[in-house]
Design a protein around this motif. Structure first.
Motif, PDB file in Angstrom:
ATOM      1  N   THR A  16      36.517  12.436  33.924  1.00  6.51           N
ATOM      2  CA  THR A  16      35.263  12.946  34.511  1.00  6.51           C
ATOM      3  C   THR A  16      34.428  13.966  33.606  1.00  6.51           C
ATOM      4  OG1 THR A  16      36.392  12.854  36.760  1.00  6.51           O
ATOM      5  CG2 THR A  16      34.339  14.223  36.410  1.00  6.51           C
ATOM      6  N   ALA A  94      32.018  20.803  32.509  1.00  8.51           N
ATOM      7  CA  ALA A  94      32.407  20.924  33.709  1.00  8.51           C
ATOM      8  C   ALA A  94      32.896  22.415  34.082  1.00  8.51           C
ATOM      9  CB  ALA A  94      33.589  19.968  34.137  1.00  8.51           C
ATOM     10  N   SER A  96      35.204  23.475  35.892  1.00 11.56           N
ATOM     11  CA  SER A  96      36.436  23.874  35.956  1.00 11.56           C
ATOM     12  C   SER A  96      37.252  23.729  34.473  1.00 11.56           C
ATOM     13  CB  SER A  96      37.137  22.785  36.652  1.00 11.56           C
ATOM     14  OG  SER A  96      37.087  21.357  36.178  1.00 11.56           O
ATOM     15  N   ASN A  97      36.326  23.199  33.245  1.00 13.47           N
ATOM     16  CA  ASN A  97      37.044  22.912  32.118  1.00 13.47           C
ATOM     17  C   ASN A  97      37.082  24.356  31.428  1.00 13.47           C
ATOM     18  OD1 ASN A  97      37.655  22.176  29.412  1.00 13.47           O
ATOM     19  ND2 ASN A  97      36.282  20.402  29.462  1.00 13.47           N
ATOM     20  N   LYS A 116      24.680  21.387  40.411  1.00 15.25           N
ATOM     21  CA  LYS A 116      25.703  21.229  41.631  1.00 15.25           C
ATOM     22  C   LYS A 116      26.040  19.623  41.707  1.00 15.25           C
ATOM     23  CE  LYS A 116      25.856  25.245  43.731  1.00 15.25           C
ATOM     24  NZ  LYS A 116      26.724  26.256  43.956  1.00 15.25           N
ATOM     25  N   ARG A 117      27.445  19.411  41.952  1.00 19.01           N
ATOM     26  CA  ARG A 117      27.884  17.941  42.107  1.00 19.01           C
ATOM     27  C   ARG A 117      27.538  17.130  41.025  1.00 19.01           C
ATOM     28  NH1 ARG A 117      26.291  20.508  46.653  1.00 19.01           N
ATOM     29  NH2 ARG A 117      24.293  19.242  46.816  1.00 19.01           N
ATOM     30  N   TYR A 119      28.823  16.056  38.117  1.00 18.38           N
ATOM     31  CA  TYR A 119      29.924  14.893  37.754  1.00 18.38           C
ATOM     32  C   TYR A 119      30.805  14.425  38.848  1.00 18.38           C
ATOM     33  CZ  TYR A 119      29.691  17.395  33.180  1.00 18.38           C
ATOM     34  OH  TYR A 119      29.036  17.809  32.114  1.00 18.38           O
ATOM     35  N   HIS A 120      30.760  13.011  38.806  1.00 18.25           N
ATOM     36  CA  HIS A 120      31.534  12.438  39.870  1.00 18.25           C
ATOM     37  C   HIS A 120      32.716  11.638  39.175  1.00 18.25           C
ATOM     38  CE1 HIS A 120      27.870  12.286  42.559  1.00 18.25           C
ATOM     39  NE2 HIS A 120      27.313  12.480  41.376  1.00 18.25           N
ATOM     40  N   THR A 125      35.275  12.556  44.129  1.00 20.01           N
ATOM     41  CA  THR A 125      35.096  13.925  44.488  1.00 20.01           C
ATOM     42  C   THR A 125      33.714  14.290  43.389  1.00 20.01           C
ATOM     43  OG1 THR A 125      36.679  14.573  42.817  1.00 20.01           O
ATOM     44  CG2 THR A 125      37.316  14.643  45.072  1.00 20.01           C
ATOM     45  N   THR A 126      33.248  15.345  43.537  1.00 18.65           N
ATOM     46  CA  THR A 126      32.359  15.861  42.619  1.00 18.65           C
ATOM     47  C   THR A 126      32.700  17.128  42.014  1.00 18.65           C
ATOM     48  OG1 THR A 126      30.844  16.871  44.386  1.00 18.65           O
ATOM     49  CG2 THR A 126      30.564  14.603  43.642  1.00 18.65           C
ATOM     50  N   GLU A 127      31.912  17.591  40.986  1.00 18.98           N
ATOM     51  CA  GLU A 127      32.117  18.790  40.359  1.00 18.98           C
ATOM     52  C   GLU A 127      30.842  19.408  39.684  1.00 18.98           C
ATOM     53  OE1 GLU A 127      34.999  21.154  37.099  1.00 18.98           O
ATOM     54  OE2 GLU A 127      35.326  19.050  37.426  1.00 18.98           O
ATOM     55  N   ASP A 128      30.572  20.711  39.859  1.00 21.23           N
ATOM     56  CA  ASP A 128      29.567  21.346  39.256  1.00 21.23           C
ATOM     57  C   ASP A 128      29.603  21.205  37.779  1.00 21.23           C
ATOM     58  OD1 ASP A 128      28.972  21.939  41.742  1.00 21.23           O
ATOM     59  OD2 ASP A 128      29.129  24.121  41.581  1.00 21.23           O
TER      60      ASP A 128
END
Length: 136
Positions: A16, A94, A96-97, A116-117, A119-120, A125-128
């Motif tokens: 992702t 990302a 979270s990276n 917002k959202r 990355y898929h 799930t998605t990530e900002d």
């Protein structure tokens, strides 16, 4: 590095966002605005259009991390972008990276926005994505 080697390394580093194919790398590399910087087991792909640069992707093989390769490539990206006439650079990372965010912060990149959202993941799930900027 050949597009096939770039795709193999990219797939070892990413799920992702999804890894890019050899055909996608080939198409990007054929584009005049794009440039590739590489080290053994690492690469960075960027582009400059008008006075803006974009860091498209950065990949370092899992076994080759924490050796300064990414930092050297990011520094090289800024120098190449400047040489090509860019005055500012952008990238998405990302949220979270944490290792990538720390790398970019150490190189002077700052947060300019959030998608917002963006990355898929394969599990749905998605990530900002954080949009970072660097003044060149």
């Amino acid at each position: 590095m050949a597009p096939e080697a770039l795709a193999v390394l990219h797939s070892a580093c990413f799920t992702t966002p999804r890894p890019w194919s050899a055909a996608e790398f080939s198409e990007l590399l054929a584009s005049a605005p794009c440039f590739l910087l590489s080290e053994p087991e690492a690469f960075l792909l960027g582009r400059v259009i008008a006075d803006e640069a974009e860091l498209l992707t950065l990949a370092v093989a899992p076994g080759a991390r924490r050796q300064g390769k990414a930092a050297r490539l990011v520094t090289g990206f800024a120098a190449e972008a400047r040489a090509r006439g860019a005055s500012a650079a952008f990238l998405e990372v990302a949220a979270s990276n944490a290792p990538a965010r720390a790398l970019y912060a150490a190189a002077g990149w700052t947060e300019a926005g959030r998608r917002k959202r963006y990355y898929h993941a394969p599990d749905g799930t998605t990530e900002d994505a954080l949009v970072l900027v660097l003044t060149l």
